[in-house]
Scaffold this motif. Structure first.
Motif, short mmCIF file in Angstrom:
data_model
loop_
_atom_site.label_atom_id
_atom_site.label_comp_id
_atom_site.label_asym_id
_atom_site.label_seq_id
_atom_site.Cartn_x
_atom_site.Cartn_y
_atom_site.Cartn_z
N MET A 83 0.85 -1.19 0.00
CA MET A 83 0.00 0.00 0.00
C MET A 83 0.88 1.24 0.00
SD MET A 83 -3.20 -0.54 2.48
CE MET A 83 -3.60 -2.13 3.19
N GLY A 84 1.07 1.82 -1.17
CA GLY A 84 1.84 3.05 -1.23
C GLY A 84 1.03 4.20 -0.67
N MET A 85 1.70 5.13 0.02
CA MET A 85 0.95 6.24 0.60
C MET A 85 1.56 7.57 0.19
SD MET A 85 -0.40 6.66 4.47
CE MET A 85 -2.06 7.24 4.69
N VAL A 86 0.69 8.50 -0.18
CA VAL A 86 1.13 9.85 -0.54
C VAL A 86 0.49 10.82 0.44
CG1 VAL A 86 1.09 11.62 -2.33
CG2 VAL A 86 1.43 9.22 -2.96
N ALA A 154 6.59 6.19 -3.84
CA ALA A 154 5.64 5.15 -3.43
C ALA A 154 5.52 4.08 -4.51
CB ALA A 154 4.28 5.77 -3.13
N LEU A 155 5.50 4.51 -5.77
CA LEU A 155 5.34 3.55 -6.87
C LEU A 155 6.54 2.60 -6.98
CD1 LEU A 155 3.92 5.82 -9.72
CD2 LEU A 155 2.69 4.05 -8.44
N ALA A 156 7.70 3.07 -6.52
CA ALA A 156 8.91 2.27 -6.66
C ALA A 156 8.81 0.94 -5.92
CB ALA A 156 10.12 3.05 -6.17
N MET A 157 7.94 0.88 -4.94
CA MET A 157 7.75 -0.39 -4.21
C MET A 157 6.76 -1.31 -4.93
SD MET A 157 9.76 -0.36 -1.67
CE MET A 157 9.16 -1.64 -0.56
N GLU A 158 6.28 -0.87 -6.08
CA GLU A 158 5.29 -1.63 -6.85
C GLU A 158 4.13 -2.10 -6.00
OE1 GLU A 158 7.28 -4.64 -9.09
OE2 GLU A 158 8.45 -3.17 -10.21
N LYS B 116 7.50 13.87 12.56
CA LYS B 116 6.92 12.54 12.59
C LYS B 116 6.58 12.02 11.20
CE LYS B 116 3.14 11.34 14.70
NZ LYS B 116 1.92 12.06 14.74
N GLY B 117 6.29 12.95 10.29
CA GLY B 117 5.98 12.57 8.91
C GLY B 117 7.10 11.79 8.24
N GLN B 118 8.35 12.06 8.65
CA GLN B 118 9.48 11.33 8.08
C GLN B 118 9.38 9.84 8.42
OE1 GLN B 118 12.49 12.69 6.35
NE2 GLN B 118 10.78 14.02 5.87
N THR B 119 9.10 9.57 9.69
CA THR B 119 8.96 8.18 10.12
C THR B 119 7.76 7.53 9.43
OG1 THR B 119 9.90 8.75 12.25
CG2 THR B 119 8.66 6.69 12.13
N GLU B 120 6.67 8.28 9.34
CA GLU B 120 5.46 7.70 8.73
C GLU B 120 5.68 7.37 7.26
OE1 GLU B 120 2.30 10.41 9.54
OE2 GLU B 120 2.09 9.71 11.62
N SER B 124 5.49 3.66 5.80
CA SER B 124 4.54 3.34 4.74
C SER B 124 5.24 2.67 3.57
CB SER B 124 3.79 4.60 4.27
OG SER B 124 4.61 5.37 3.41
N LEU B 125 6.57 2.80 3.49
CA LEU B 125 7.32 2.12 2.44
C LEU B 125 7.77 0.73 2.88
CD1 LEU B 125 9.47 5.19 1.37
CD2 LEU B 125 7.81 4.01 -0.09
N GLY B 126 7.44 0.38 4.12
CA GLY B 126 7.79 -0.96 4.60
C GLY B 126 9.13 -1.05 5.31
N MET B 127 9.72 0.10 5.64
CA MET B 127 11.02 0.05 6.31
C MET B 127 10.87 -0.35 7.78
SD MET B 127 12.79 3.40 4.54
CE MET B 127 14.40 3.21 5.34
N THR B 128 11.93 -0.95 8.33
CA THR B 128 11.90 -1.35 9.73
C THR B 128 12.35 -0.18 10.61
OG1 THR B 128 14.20 -2.06 9.72
CG2 THR B 128 12.57 -3.70 9.11
N GLY B 129 12.11 -0.30 11.89
CA GLY B 129 12.49 0.74 12.83
C GLY B 129 13.97 1.08 12.76
N SER B 130 14.82 0.06 12.70
CA SER B 130 16.26 0.34 12.71
C SER B 130 16.71 0.92 11.36
CB SER B 130 17.05 -0.91 13.07
OG SER B 130 16.89 -1.90 12.10
N GLN B 131 16.07 0.51 10.27
CA GLN B 131 16.40 1.13 8.98
C GLN B 131 16.02 2.60 8.99
OE1 GLN B 131 14.06 -1.40 6.40
NE2 GLN B 131 15.83 -2.61 5.77
N ILE B 132 14.88 2.91 9.59
CA ILE B 132 14.42 4.29 9.63
C ILE B 132 15.39 5.13 10.47
CG2 ILE B 132 12.55 5.81 10.41
CD1 ILE B 132 10.63 3.46 9.77
N MET B 133 15.78 4.57 11.60
CA MET B 133 16.73 5.26 12.47
C MET B 133 18.02 5.56 11.70
SD MET B 133 16.99 6.66 15.30
CE MET B 133 15.83 6.44 16.58
#
Ligand SMILES: Nc1ncnc2c1ncn2[C@@H]1O[C@H](COP(=O)(O)OP(=O)(O)OP(=O)(O)O)[C@@H](O)[C@H]1O
Ligand SMILES: [Mg+2]
Lengths: 244, 218
Positions: A83-86, A154-158, B116-120, B124-133
Motif C-alpha cells: 500500500m503506497g501512501m502519498v 511510493a510507486l517504486a515499491m510496486e 513525525k511525517g518522516q517516520t510515517e 509506509s514504504l515498509g522500512m523497519t524501525g532500525s532502517q528508519i533510524m
C-alpha cells in the motif's frame, strides 16, 4: 470465478482516548477501482486511510488486502509494501537527492541491486515528468514537483494499492494540475486507488465511486455523477452545497 | 602599573604543555562522550526497561557536579576494584561519562525534533524501525545536533580544568605550578585564560563553519 476484492474493510473502529473517530466503517474496493473519499474536516478520512496501513492501529475491525487479513504481528511490513501512501506534506527525505528518495526503500526493503533500483527510479521519475530532477534535493523543487517525487517514491515499491491523503491541499493552485494529471494517468493504468481530496473535478472525472464520510461513518456512496448531482442524504447535500 | 608581559610570554612553553594535555583529555572525552551519548540518548527513547537505566544515568550525571564525579572515579572506584586508577585514566573516564550524559540529552532532543511525517513515510514504504533510524532519522538529527554539540565541547574544554584536582598537569595545574615559582598570579592566570579563549574561539568557529557547510539541505 468471483473476483477477489483488493481491499475489504469490515466494521472498522478507531478511538483516540475517549474520542471515537471511526465508528464502524465497512468498505470493499475492487481491483483497479478508484475510490474518492470526501467529507468535512475531522470526519475521520485521514484516520481511515492511516488505519489501512496501520500508521494508526484500529481499535477493532478487520482489514483484508487481496483476501489476506492484515495482522500487525504477522504481515505488517508486507502489507505496507503493498500500500503506497502519498501525504499532504510530501514527507520527502530532505537529506537525500530525489533519486535516493526513490531508490532507498526498494534497495533496503526489497533488496534490489543499486543499479537496477536506479534504472527503475529513473523510469518512474520520467513517468512523473521529473527525469531531469534526479540529482536535485527536495528543497530545490516546487511543491508540485515534490509531490510527484513522493508519488514516484511510493510507486517504486510496486504497491498493489495507492493511498492519497489530500495530495494537493498543500500546493499553490497553479501546481495542483500537474499532480492530478499524474494521478489520472495512474488511474487509467488500472491502479487501485483510495483518494481523499477536495478536488471535485478530479473526483468526477477519475473516480469510479465517491464516498462521503461524516462523524466517523460512511454516510453515502455511489458513482460521482449520482452523489454530486443527486445526493440522497441531507448531510451530503449540506456538505456539497458548501464546497461546490 | 607593574604588569609583566614578559611573564605572560615566558610562561607560555610550560602552559602550552598543559594545553596539550587539556586538548588530549577533551578530545578523548568528546570521542567517548559521543559514543556513550548516542547509545544512551537512543536507549532513553526506546521502549522497555533499559530506558530507565539510561534515564538514571543521565539524571545522575547531570544532577551532580563533575568535581564530585571525578572524586568518585579517582578515590571511590579503587576502593571497590582493589587497585588504584591512574589519574590520567580517571580523568578520561570521569570526563567521558560526564560528557556522555549531556550528549545523550542533545541526541534525544535532536531525534525528537525530526518531523513525525518522516517516520510515517518510511513506515509506509515498509522500512523497519532500525532502517528508519539509520537512514532517515539519525542523518537528519545529526545536522541539528552539531551546534549544541559544539557548545557541549566548549563546556567540556573548560570543565576539563576540574581534573587538576587529581594532580593531572593540564593547563590549570601548570598555571598553579608556575605561580608557585613566580608568585605572579595575575599574569599567569591571564595567560591561562587567553589560551582557553583561543581554544574555545577556534572550536566555535569550526562549529559555525561545519554548520554552514552542512545546513544546505536540512
Ligand atoms: N493522533 C491523534 N490523537 C488524537 N486525536 C486525533 C489524532 N489523529 C486525529 N485525531 C482526531 O480525530 C478526528 C478525525 O481526524 P482526521 O484527521 O481523520 O480527520 P479528516 O477527516 O482527515 O479531517 P481533515 O479534512 O481536516 O484532514 C479529529 O477530531 C482529530 O482531531
Ligand atoms: Mg485529513
Amino acid at each position: 470465478m468471483l473476483k477477489q476484492p483488493m481491499i475489504e474493510v469490515r466494521n472498522l473502529y478507531k478511538s483516540f482516548g475517549k474520542l471515537e473517530v471511526l465508528r464502524g466503517v465497512s468498505l470493499t474496493v475492487s481491483r483497479g477501482e478508484v475510490v474518492v473519499i470526501i467529507g468535512p474536516s475531522g470526519s475521520g478520512k485521514s484516520t481511515f486511510l492511516r488505519c489501512l496501513n496501520y500508521l494508526e492501529t484500529p481499535t477493532s475491525g478487520q482489514i483484508l488486502l487481496d483476501g489476506v487479513e492484515v495482522d500487525p504481528k504477522k504481515n505488517l511490513r508486507q502489507v505496507r509494501q503493498e500500500m503506497g501512501m502519498v501525504f499532504q506534506n510530501f514527507n520527502l527525505f530532505p537529506h537525500m537527492k530525489v533519486l535516493e528518495n526513490v531508490t532507498l526503500a526498494p534497495r533496503k526493503v526489497l533488496g534490489i541491486e543499486p543499479q537496477e533500483a536506479e534504472r527503475k527510479a529513473r523510469a518512474l521519475l520520467g513517468k512523473v515528468g521529473l527525469a531531469d530532477k534526479a540529482d536535485s534535493f527536495p528543497d530545490e523543487l516546487s511543491g508540485g514537483q515534490r509531490q510527484r517525487v513522493a508519488i514516484a517514491r511510493a510507486l517504486a515499491m510496486e504497491p498493489q494499492v495507492m493511498l492519497f491523503d489530500e495530495p494537493t491541499s498543500a500546493l499553490d493552485p497553479e501546481m495542483i494540475g500537474e499532480v492530478l494529471d499524474v494521478m489520472k494517468q495512474l488511474a487509467q493504468e488500472g491502479r487501485t486507488m483510495l483518494v481523499v481530496t477536495h478536488e471535485m473535478g478530479f473526483a468526477r472525472e477519475v473516480g469510479d465511486r465517491v464516498i462521503f464520510m461524516d462523524e466517523g461513518l460512511i454516510v453515502e456512496e455511489g458513482p460521482p455523477q449520482e452523489v454530486f448531482s443527486h445526493p440522497k442524504q441531507a448531510r451530503t447535500q449540506e456538505f456539497l452545497s458548501k464546497i461546490l | 602599573m607593574d604588569f609583566r608581559w614578559d611573564l605572560v610570554w615566558s610562561s607560555m612553553p610550560l602552559l602550552l604543555e598543559g594545553t596539550r594535555l587539556t586538548v588530549q583529555l577533551t578530545a578523548i572525552a568528546v570521542f567517548f562522550g559521543i559514543i556513550i551519548g548516542t547509545v544512551a540518548g537512543m536507549t532513553r527513547l526506546s521502549r522497555g526497561p533499559q530506558r530507565i537505566v539510561a534515564a538514571v544515568y543521565i539524571d545522575f550525571i547531570r544532577g551532580t557536579p563533575l568535581l564530585v564525579q571525578t572524586f568518585i572515579v579517582f578515590y571511590g572506584i579503587p576502593g571497590i576494584i582493589g587497585r588504584p586508577i591512574p589519574a590520567y585514566w580517571a580523568a578520561v573516564l570521569a570526563l567521558s561519562i560526564n560528557s556522555g550524559a549531556y550528549v545523550a540529552e542533545i541526541v534525544r532532543a535532536g531525534i525528537q525534533s525530526i518531523d513525525k511525517g518522516q517516520t510515517e513515510a518510511a513506515l509506509s514504504l515498509g522500512m523497519t524501525g532500525s532502517q528508519i533510524m539509520r537512514h532517515i532519522i539519525l542523518p537528519q538529527a545529526f545536522l541539528r545536533i552539531i551546534p549544541p554539540l559544539g557548545n557541549e565541547f566548549i563546556a567540556l574544554l573548560k570543565d576539563s580544568s576540574l581534573v587538576s584536582v587529581i594532580a593531572l598537569e593540564e593547563l590549570v595545574r601548570k598555571g598553579q605550578i608556575i605561580i608557585g615559582r613566580t608568585f605572579r598570579p595575575f599574569e599567569v592566570w591571564l595567560a591561562v585564560a587567553l589560551i582557553y579563549l583561543a581554544m574555545t574561539f577556534a572550536v566555535s568557529r569550526l562549529v559555525n563553519f561545519t554548520e554552514k557547510r552542512m545546513k544546505i539541505h536540512a
